[in-house]
Write an enzyme that holds these catalytic residues in place. Structure first.
Site, PDB file in Angstrom:
ATOM      1  N   VAL A  11       5.286  11.888   0.200  1.00 18.07           N
ATOM      2  CA  VAL A  11       4.100  11.382  -0.494  1.00 18.07           C
ATOM      3  C   VAL A  11       3.548  12.427  -1.463  1.00 18.07           C
ATOM      4  O   VAL A  11       3.265  12.131  -2.635  1.00 18.07           O
ATOM      5  CB  VAL A  11       3.012  10.954   0.523  1.00 18.07           C
ATOM      6  CG1 VAL A  11       1.716  10.588  -0.178  1.00 18.07           C
ATOM      7  CG2 VAL A  11       3.513   9.782   1.365  1.00 18.07           C
ATOM      8  N   ALA A  84       4.002  14.509  11.967  1.00 21.87           N
ATOM      9  CA  ALA A  84       4.799  13.569  12.766  1.00 21.87           C
ATOM     10  C   ALA A  84       5.950  13.036  11.942  1.00 21.87           C
ATOM     11  O   ALA A  84       5.881  12.988  10.713  1.00 21.87           O
ATOM     12  CB  ALA A  84       3.911  12.419  13.227  1.00 21.87           C
ATOM     13  N   ASN A 122      -1.941   9.315   7.481  1.00 23.77           N
ATOM     14  CA  ASN A 122      -2.199   8.262   8.468  1.00 23.77           C
ATOM     15  C   ASN A 122      -2.456   8.845   9.858  1.00 23.77           C
ATOM     16  O   ASN A 122      -2.061   9.988  10.109  1.00 23.77           O
ATOM     17  CB  ASN A 122      -0.982   7.327   8.543  1.00 23.77           C
ATOM     18  CG  ASN A 122      -0.995   6.284   7.442  1.00 23.77           C
ATOM     19  OD1 ASN A 122      -2.043   5.751   7.110  1.00 23.77           O
ATOM     20  ND2 ASN A 122       0.178   6.006   6.889  1.00 23.77           N
ATOM     21  N   ASP A 125      -7.700   5.642   8.169  1.00 28.34           N
ATOM     22  CA  ASP A 125      -9.161   5.531   8.320  1.00 28.34           C
ATOM     23  C   ASP A 125      -9.696   6.492   9.383  1.00 28.34           C
ATOM     24  O   ASP A 125     -10.772   7.076   9.213  1.00 28.34           O
ATOM     25  CB  ASP A 125      -9.535   4.078   8.637  1.00 28.34           C
ATOM     26  CG  ASP A 125      -9.018   3.154   7.561  1.00 28.34           C
ATOM     27  OD1 ASP A 125      -9.631   3.073   6.495  1.00 28.34           O
ATOM     28  OD2 ASP A 125      -7.956   2.528   7.787  1.00 28.34           O
ATOM     29  N   ASP A 150      -2.505  -1.803  -0.164  1.00 28.98           N
ATOM     30  CA  ASP A 150      -2.340  -3.147   0.415  1.00 28.98           C
ATOM     31  C   ASP A 150      -2.837  -4.215  -0.562  1.00 28.98           C
ATOM     32  O   ASP A 150      -2.245  -5.285  -0.693  1.00 28.98           O
ATOM     33  CB  ASP A 150      -3.120  -3.245   1.736  1.00 28.98           C
ATOM     34  CG  ASP A 150      -2.784  -2.086   2.669  1.00 28.98           C
ATOM     35  OD1 ASP A 150      -1.698  -2.094   3.238  1.00 28.98           O
ATOM     36  OD2 ASP A 150      -3.614  -1.161   2.782  1.00 28.98           O
ATOM     37  N   THR A 151      -3.956  -3.899  -1.238  1.00 24.66           N
ATOM     38  CA  THR A 151      -4.517  -4.834  -2.212  1.00 24.66           C
ATOM     39  C   THR A 151      -3.518  -5.092  -3.333  1.00 24.66           C
ATOM     40  O   THR A 151      -3.337  -6.237  -3.771  1.00 24.66           O
ATOM     41  CB  THR A 151      -5.844  -4.244  -2.768  1.00 24.66           C
ATOM     42  OG1 THR A 151      -6.796  -4.227  -1.696  1.00 24.66           O
ATOM     43  CG2 THR A 151      -6.386  -5.043  -3.929  1.00 24.66           C
ATOM     44  N   ARG A 155      -1.719  -8.501  -4.486  1.00 20.65           N
ATOM     45  CA  ARG A 155      -1.860  -9.017  -5.857  1.00 20.65           C
ATOM     46  C   ARG A 155      -0.501  -9.294  -6.490  1.00 20.65           C
ATOM     47  O   ARG A 155      -0.372 -10.208  -7.313  1.00 20.65           O
ATOM     48  CB  ARG A 155      -2.678  -8.037  -6.709  1.00 20.65           C
ATOM     49  CG  ARG A 155      -4.142  -8.051  -6.313  1.00 20.65           C
ATOM     50  CD  ARG A 155      -4.988  -7.159  -7.186  1.00 20.65           C
ATOM     51  NE  ARG A 155      -6.337  -7.039  -6.656  1.00 20.65           N
ATOM     52  CZ  ARG A 155      -7.309  -6.338  -7.226  1.00 20.65           C
ATOM     53  NH1 ARG A 155      -7.090  -5.683  -8.355  1.00 20.65           N
ATOM     54  NH2 ARG A 155      -8.501  -6.268  -6.674  1.00 20.65           N
ATOM     55  N   HIS A 177      -6.545   0.369   6.798  1.00 22.65           N
ATOM     56  CA  HIS A 177      -5.177   0.494   6.261  1.00 22.65           C
ATOM     57  C   HIS A 177      -4.272   0.527   7.493  1.00 22.65           C
ATOM     58  O   HIS A 177      -3.842   1.577   7.951  1.00 22.65           O
ATOM     59  CB  HIS A 177      -5.011   1.760   5.421  1.00 22.65           C
ATOM     60  CG  HIS A 177      -3.577   1.998   5.017  1.00 22.65           C
ATOM     61  ND1 HIS A 177      -2.882   1.152   4.201  1.00 22.65           N
ATOM     62  CD2 HIS A 177      -2.710   2.972   5.365  1.00 22.65           C
ATOM     63  CE1 HIS A 177      -1.649   1.595   4.044  1.00 22.65           C
ATOM     64  NE2 HIS A 177      -1.509   2.704   4.751  1.00 22.65           N
TER      65      HIS A 177
HETATM   66  P1  NAD Z   1       6.550  14.035   5.161  1.00 24.26           P
HETATM   67  O1  NAD Z   1       6.904  14.413   6.549  1.00 24.26           O
HETATM   68  O2  NAD Z   1       7.624  13.772   4.168  1.00 24.26           O
HETATM   69  O3  NAD Z   1       5.608  15.170   4.538  1.00 24.26           O
HETATM   70  C1  NAD Z   1       4.544  15.749   5.214  1.00 24.26           C
HETATM   71  C2  NAD Z   1       4.467  17.191   4.747  1.00 24.26           C
HETATM   72  O4  NAD Z   1       3.305  17.804   5.307  1.00 24.26           O
HETATM   73  C3  NAD Z   1       5.677  18.039   5.198  1.00 24.26           C
HETATM   74  O5  NAD Z   1       6.280  18.608   4.051  1.00 24.26           O
HETATM   75  C4  NAD Z   1       5.034  19.118   6.081  1.00 24.26           C
HETATM   76  O6  NAD Z   1       5.678  20.353   5.962  1.00 24.26           O
HETATM   77  C5  NAD Z   1       3.632  19.165   5.481  1.00 24.26           C
HETATM   78  N1  NAD Z   1       2.666  19.850   6.320  1.00 24.26           N
HETATM   79  C6  NAD Z   1       2.465  19.723   7.647  1.00 24.26           C
HETATM   80  N2  NAD Z   1       1.486  20.568   8.050  1.00 24.26           N
HETATM   81  C7  NAD Z   1       1.068  21.224   6.949  1.00 24.26           C
HETATM   82  C8  NAD Z   1       0.084  22.222   6.708  1.00 24.26           C
HETATM   83  N3  NAD Z   1      -0.649  22.717   7.712  1.00 24.26           N
HETATM   84  N4  NAD Z   1      -0.083  22.677   5.437  1.00 24.26           N
HETATM   85  C9  NAD Z   1       0.653  22.192   4.422  1.00 24.26           C
HETATM   86  N5  NAD Z   1       1.611  21.250   4.585  1.00 24.26           N
HETATM   87  C10 NAD Z   1       1.803  20.764   5.831  1.00 24.26           C
HETATM   88  O7  NAD Z   1       5.583  12.772   5.286  1.00 24.26           O
HETATM   89  P2  NAD Z   1       5.228  11.740   4.117  1.00 24.26           P
HETATM   90  O8  NAD Z   1       6.188  10.615   4.154  1.00 24.26           O
HETATM   91  O9  NAD Z   1       5.015  12.495   2.858  1.00 24.26           O
HETATM   92  O10 NAD Z   1       3.836  11.161   4.652  1.00 24.26           O
HETATM   93  C11 NAD Z   1       2.682  11.979   4.659  1.00 24.26           C
HETATM   94  C12 NAD Z   1       1.530  11.221   5.282  1.00 24.26           C
HETATM   95  O11 NAD Z   1       1.170  10.132   4.421  1.00 24.26           O
HETATM   96  C13 NAD Z   1       1.889  10.573   6.640  1.00 24.26           C
HETATM   97  O12 NAD Z   1       0.771  10.633   7.499  1.00 24.26           O
HETATM   98  C14 NAD Z   1       2.186   9.136   6.254  1.00 24.26           C
HETATM   99  O13 NAD Z   1       2.018   8.240   7.344  1.00 24.26           O
HETATM  100  C15 NAD Z   1       1.150   8.933   5.192  1.00 24.26           C
HETATM  101  N6  NAD Z   1       1.362   7.800   4.313  1.00 24.26           N
HETATM  102  C16 NAD Z   1       0.257   7.140   3.920  1.00 24.26           C
HETATM  103  C17 NAD Z   1       0.347   6.049   3.099  1.00 24.26           C
HETATM  104  C18 NAD Z   1      -0.914   5.352   2.678  1.00 24.26           C
HETATM  105  O14 NAD Z   1      -0.882   4.275   2.094  1.00 24.26           O
HETATM  106  N7  NAD Z   1      -2.073   5.934   2.948  1.00 24.26           N
HETATM  107  C19 NAD Z   1       1.600   5.621   2.642  1.00 24.26           C
HETATM  108  C20 NAD Z   1       2.727   6.356   3.030  1.00 24.26           C
HETATM  109  C21 NAD Z   1       2.597   7.446   3.873  1.00 24.26           C
END
Ligand code: NAD
Length: 306
Positions: A11, A84, A122, A125, A150-151, A155, A177
């Protein structure tokens, strides 16, 4: 506009590229897990170099990898960390992510006392609510990408059905979410015409929207493009003080009987973050769904550390 991104995974990297590609920032700091070290370069160092070269195709942006001190004076700090495995359900990583937030938020806020914190982590919220508590910032300055993604998923479905561009469809997914989210169909319109909420197809769309994240994960193992665009749009609204109405996760203070928990409502976004939320009219079933969202988030928060 100085933006720092914490967590350079799927992300965080996608958000960084989106910000550069759309020319939304003047300065971008990428904070990976380890402080950058020339002898043992981290992923964030390579990502920053790669993005710096990409800026030659758009407009000059100062891009670097760094830690808390490099982030100082940020206007926006995007939190994309995860402790995670990203294939797991959204709530599974709550404990690990809460632990990371408790560690990283105080120093980040001390270094950038005027920053707006934007959460993507995640369970969204619950983590936004927790960050608000930890940071002790005014509520308008802590928000989550919430149900904006999600919105937009909804759409796209409605657009295909109506043959109208998604931009002209006013229909919001509100609340969590997560799985308890709902569509406020009672106020939905397309090109100014009301969308009749009482069709089986619309309920199918609502369900498809709810399941979309799970479905993308099943195929690709993670989701990143949509949330990166959502976060970039919010950052753009902050940077340009646009007063755009965007559904984001923000502190609810007495809407539909809910208070003291972050959930998504349509919010006016500007330089100071969430300027205000709109008291959208909900029919009783929608108000009840909003209260169920609050309960789901409270349960996640109550179970932290158990
Ligand atoms: P990912 O595992 O690819 O990346 C997470 C990164 O965080 C890793 O590179 C890890 O090294 C880093 N990290 C962990 N602890 C850290 C710290 N103390 N300092 C700096 N970096 C640190 O995960 P992702 O797929 O990128 O997802 C990231 C988050 O976004 C997850 O919680 C995921 O569920 C969430 N997410 C949210 C949405 C949304 O719509 N809000 C959509 C997709 C993913």
């Amino acid at each position: 506009m100085k933006v720092s991104i914490v967590g350079i995974g799927k992300v965080g990297s996608a958000l960084a590229l989106t910000l550069v590609a759309r020319g939304l920032v003047d300065e971008l700091v990428l904070i990976g897990r380890h402080p950058p070290n020339p002898v043992d370069p981290s992923f964030a160092v390579g990502e920053a170099m790669d993005l710096l070269h990409a800026t030659a195709f758009t407009r000059p942006v100062r891009v670097c990898a760094g830690g808390v001190s490099e982030s100082s004076g940020s206007n926006v700090i995007a939190i994309c960390v995860s402790g995670a495995e990203s294939r797991l359900p959204r709530t599974t990583g709550a404990d690990a992510n809460a632990k990371i937030l408790r560690e990283i938020i105080p120093p980040l806020v001390a270094a950038s006392p005027d920053a707006i914190l934007l959460l993507a982590t995640n369970p969204l919220d619950a983590m936004t609510t927790l960050t608000l508590q930890i940071s002790k910032l005014p509520s308008g300055r802590v928000l989550g990408t919430g149900t904006l993604l999600d919105t937009m998923r909804l759409r796209v479905l409605l657009s295909e059905k109506c043959g109208i561009h998604p931009r002209d469809i006013r229909a919001y997914v509100l609340g969590e979410h997560g799985d308890s989210q709902f569509v406020a169909y009672s106020s939905a319109s397309a090109g100014g015409a009301r969308i009749d909420p009482d069709t089986a197809l619309l309920h199918w769309f609502e369900n498809q929207t709810r399941l979309a994240g799970h479905e993308i994960m099943r195929h690709k193992g993670y989701t990143n493009a949509g949330v990166a665009m959502a976060a970039a749009v919010i950052i753009e609204a902050i940077g340009t003080d646009s007063h755009e109405v965007i559904p984001v996760s923000t502190l609810v203070r007495g809407f539909a009987g809910v208070r003291d928990v972050c959930l998504s409502l349509p919010a006016v976004i500007g330089r100071a973050g969430v300027l205000r939320t709109l008291e959208i009219e909900l029919v009783p079933a929608e108000a009840e769904a909003f209260r169920r969202c609050a309960q789901a988030v409270r349960t996640t928060l109550d179970n932290l550390g158990r």
